[in-house]
Design a protein around this motif. Sequence first.
Motif, PDB file in Angstrom:
ATOM      1  N   LYS A 144       0.837  -1.210   0.000  1.00  0.00           N
ATOM      2  CA  LYS A 144       0.000   0.000   0.000  1.00  0.00           C
ATOM      3  C   LYS A 144       0.866   1.252   0.000  1.00  0.00           C
ATOM      4  N   ASP A 145       1.947   1.233   0.834  1.00  0.00           N
ATOM      5  CA  ASP A 145       2.861   2.375   0.910  1.00  0.00           C
ATOM      6  C   ASP A 145       3.554   2.629  -0.430  1.00  0.00           C
ATOM      7  N   ASN A 146       3.712   1.542  -1.214  1.00  0.00           N
ATOM      8  CA  ASN A 146       4.380   1.656  -2.521  1.00  0.00           C
ATOM      9  C   ASN A 146       3.388   1.944  -3.652  1.00  0.00           C
ATOM     10  N   GLY A 147       2.140   2.262  -3.265  1.00  0.00           N
ATOM     11  CA  GLY A 147       1.156   2.660  -4.257  1.00  0.00           C
ATOM     12  C   GLY A 147       0.374   1.531  -4.898  1.00  0.00           C
ATOM     13  N   VAL A 148       0.562   0.313  -4.398  1.00  0.00           N
ATOM     14  CA  VAL A 148      -0.195  -0.815  -4.946  1.00  0.00           C
ATOM     15  C   VAL A 148      -1.607  -0.756  -4.389  1.00  0.00           C
ATOM     16  N   LYS A 149      -2.606  -0.772  -5.286  1.00  0.00           N
ATOM     17  CA  LYS A 149      -3.996  -0.720  -4.839  1.00  0.00           C
ATOM     18  C   LYS A 149      -4.439  -2.122  -4.448  1.00  0.00           C
ATOM     19  N   LEU A 150      -4.976  -2.236  -3.237  1.00  0.00           N
ATOM     20  CA  LEU A 150      -5.407  -3.530  -2.716  1.00  0.00           C
ATOM     21  C   LEU A 150      -6.922  -3.649  -2.820  1.00  0.00           C
ATOM     22  N   GLY A 151      -7.389  -4.877  -2.757  1.00  0.00           N
ATOM     23  CA  GLY A 151      -8.830  -5.126  -2.813  1.00  0.00           C
ATOM     24  C   GLY A 151      -9.319  -5.202  -4.247  1.00  0.00           C
ATOM     25  N   ARG A 152     -10.622  -5.168  -4.405  1.00  0.00           N
ATOM     26  CA  ARG A 152     -11.226  -5.246  -5.739  1.00  0.00           C
ATOM     27  C   ARG A 152     -10.853  -4.025  -6.573  1.00  0.00           C
ATOM     28  N   PRO A 153     -10.591  -4.242  -7.881  1.00  0.00           N
ATOM     29  CA  PRO A 153     -10.290  -3.088  -8.722  1.00  0.00           C
ATOM     30  C   PRO A 153     -11.506  -2.173  -8.837  1.00  0.00           C
ATOM     31  N   GLU A 154     -11.237  -0.865  -8.906  1.00  0.00           N
ATOM     32  CA  GLU A 154     -12.349   0.088  -8.998  1.00  0.00           C
ATOM     33  C   GLU A 154     -13.047  -0.037 -10.352  1.00  0.00           C
ATOM     34  N   ARG A 155     -14.373   0.024 -10.326  1.00  0.00           N
ATOM     35  CA  ARG A 155     -15.121  -0.002 -11.579  1.00  0.00           C
ATOM     36  C   ARG A 155     -15.080   1.399 -12.187  1.00  0.00           C
ATOM     37  N   THR A 156     -14.848   1.477 -13.484  1.00  0.00           N
ATOM     38  CA  THR A 156     -14.847   2.765 -14.156  1.00  0.00           C
ATOM     39  C   THR A 156     -16.118   2.887 -15.001  1.00  0.00           C
ATOM     40  N   ILE A 157     -16.633   4.097 -15.072  1.00  0.00           N
ATOM     41  CA  ILE A 157     -17.846   4.350 -15.860  1.00  0.00           C
ATOM     42  C   ILE A 157     -17.516   4.171 -17.344  1.00  0.00           C
ATOM     43  N   PRO A 158     -18.334   3.427 -18.092  1.00  0.00           N
ATOM     44  CA  PRO A 158     -18.074   3.201 -19.517  1.00  0.00           C
ATOM     45  C   PRO A 158     -17.962   4.514 -20.298  1.00  0.00           C
ATOM     46  N   ASP A 159     -17.157   4.461 -21.387  1.00  0.00           N
ATOM     47  CA  ASP A 159     -16.914   5.664 -22.202  1.00  0.00           C
ATOM     48  C   ASP A 159     -18.204   6.238 -22.798  1.00  0.00           C
ATOM     49  N   ALA A 179     -29.627   0.747 -19.423  1.00  0.00           N
ATOM     50  CA  ALA A 179     -28.808  -0.360 -18.929  1.00  0.00           C
ATOM     51  C   ALA A 179     -28.487  -1.342 -20.052  1.00  0.00           C
ATOM     52  N   LYS A 180     -29.486  -1.649 -20.898  1.00  0.00           N
ATOM     53  CA  LYS A 180     -29.284  -2.586 -22.011  1.00  0.00           C
ATOM     54  C   LYS A 180     -28.265  -2.055 -23.012  1.00  0.00           C
ATOM     55  N   LEU A 181     -28.334  -0.764 -23.289  1.00  0.00           N
ATOM     56  CA  LEU A 181     -27.393  -0.153 -24.221  1.00  0.00           C
ATOM     57  C   LEU A 181     -25.948  -0.244 -23.721  1.00  0.00           C
ATOM     58  N   LEU A 182     -25.799  -0.195 -22.398  1.00  0.00           N
ATOM     59  CA  LEU A 182     -24.458  -0.293 -21.792  1.00  0.00           C
ATOM     60  C   LEU A 182     -24.056  -1.744 -21.510  1.00  0.00           C
ATOM     61  N   GLY A 183     -25.056  -2.639 -21.551  1.00  0.00           N
ATOM     62  CA  GLY A 183     -24.779  -4.060 -21.269  1.00  0.00           C
ATOM     63  C   GLY A 183     -24.500  -4.319 -19.804  1.00  0.00           C
ATOM     64  N   ILE A 184     -25.222  -3.606 -18.936  1.00  0.00           N
ATOM     65  CA  ILE A 184     -25.037  -3.754 -17.490  1.00  0.00           C
ATOM     66  C   ILE A 184     -26.398  -3.929 -16.824  1.00  0.00           C
ATOM     67  N   ARG A 191     -25.669   2.837  -9.797  1.00  0.00           N
ATOM     68  CA  ARG A 191     -24.421   3.154  -9.096  1.00  0.00           C
ATOM     69  C   ARG A 191     -23.579   4.110  -9.946  1.00  0.00           C
ATOM     70  N   TYR A 192     -23.523   3.845 -11.266  1.00  0.00           N
ATOM     71  CA  TYR A 192     -22.788   4.726 -12.170  1.00  0.00           C
ATOM     72  C   TYR A 192     -23.400   6.130 -12.182  1.00  0.00           C
ATOM     73  N   ILE A 193     -24.740   6.171 -12.197  1.00  0.00           N
ATOM     74  CA  ILE A 193     -25.421   7.478 -12.192  1.00  0.00           C
ATOM     75  C   ILE A 193     -25.081   8.257 -10.932  1.00  0.00           C
ATOM     76  N   LYS A 194     -25.070   7.542  -9.816  1.00  0.00           N
ATOM     77  CA  LYS A 194     -24.742   8.180  -8.528  1.00  0.00           C
ATOM     78  C   LYS A 194     -23.324   8.729  -8.551  1.00  0.00           C
ATOM     79  N   GLU A 195     -22.377   7.922  -9.080  1.00  0.00           N
ATOM     80  CA  GLU A 195     -20.980   8.355  -9.172  1.00  0.00           C
ATOM     81  C   GLU A 195     -20.850   9.564 -10.111  1.00  0.00           C
ATOM     82  N   TYR A 196     -21.580   9.501 -11.214  1.00  0.00           N
ATOM     83  CA  TYR A 196     -21.507  10.565 -12.238  1.00  0.00           C
ATOM     84  C   TYR A 196     -22.092  11.874 -11.722  1.00  0.00           C
ATOM     85  N   ASP A 197     -23.123  11.777 -10.907  1.00  0.00           N
ATOM     86  CA  ASP A 197     -23.808  12.976 -10.397  1.00  0.00           C
ATOM     87  C   ASP A 197     -23.066  13.661  -9.246  1.00  0.00           C
ATOM     88  N   ILE A 198     -22.058  12.989  -8.715  1.00  0.00           N
ATOM     89  CA  ILE A 198     -21.338  13.588  -7.561  1.00  0.00           C
ATOM     90  C   ILE A 198     -20.590  14.842  -7.994  1.00  0.00           C
TER      91      ILE A 198
END
Length: 198
Positions: A144-159, A179-184, A191-198
């Motif tokens: 962690k001190d060396n910048g390695v991210k631990l745990g599950r990788p963060e989900r990124t919002i699709p392009d 949701a169908k258009l994004l395949g999710i 969750r993506y909408i919530k992240e995007y609206d922040i």
Amino acid sequence: MKIFAYIRVSTKEQNTDRQHEALREYEGTNKIKFNAVFEDKASGKDFDRPQYKVLKEIIKPGDILVIKELDRLGRNFMDTPKELQYFFERNIKVKILDTPLIDTGDDKLDYTINNMLIGFLSYIADKEREKIQSRVKEGLKAAKDNGVKLGRPERTIPDNFEKYYKRWKIKEITAIEFAKLLGISRSTLYRYIKEYDI
């Protein structure tokens, strides 16, 4: 009198050959044959193990239990001595092949010496487990001190999220269509909408 043996490894991937070999050698040296050998592939932190439970149901006063090493029975400093006490109180001898117990011929003295020795060995086994856990924690902290991210990788919002988001916002498409258009799934979408609206 019956003689039983117990084998344990922590995971299915670990090999039991070394323990089996030690027990075969014990049989040959003492010209005996085990009535049964019980084997578990489970953690030694507690005694909730299928074959160990069967062993405890079958073993009787006057019988002998043979194990290769103390930590094969258990690695918990608090509970392992209690477990051995269970056997001693029922006049069941426990033989640890890597640490032969002192046999003075005096049952009371043997009982006292065995308890002292078992308590000491259980303490060592538990300290070894703590040491391993400490090394793991130190390794994680260093990563962690060396910048390695631990745990599950963060989900990124699709392009293409923003393009469909604008259409959803003006009610040109529904959330289901979005949701169908994004395949999710819809829950991921919200969750993506919530992240995007922040």
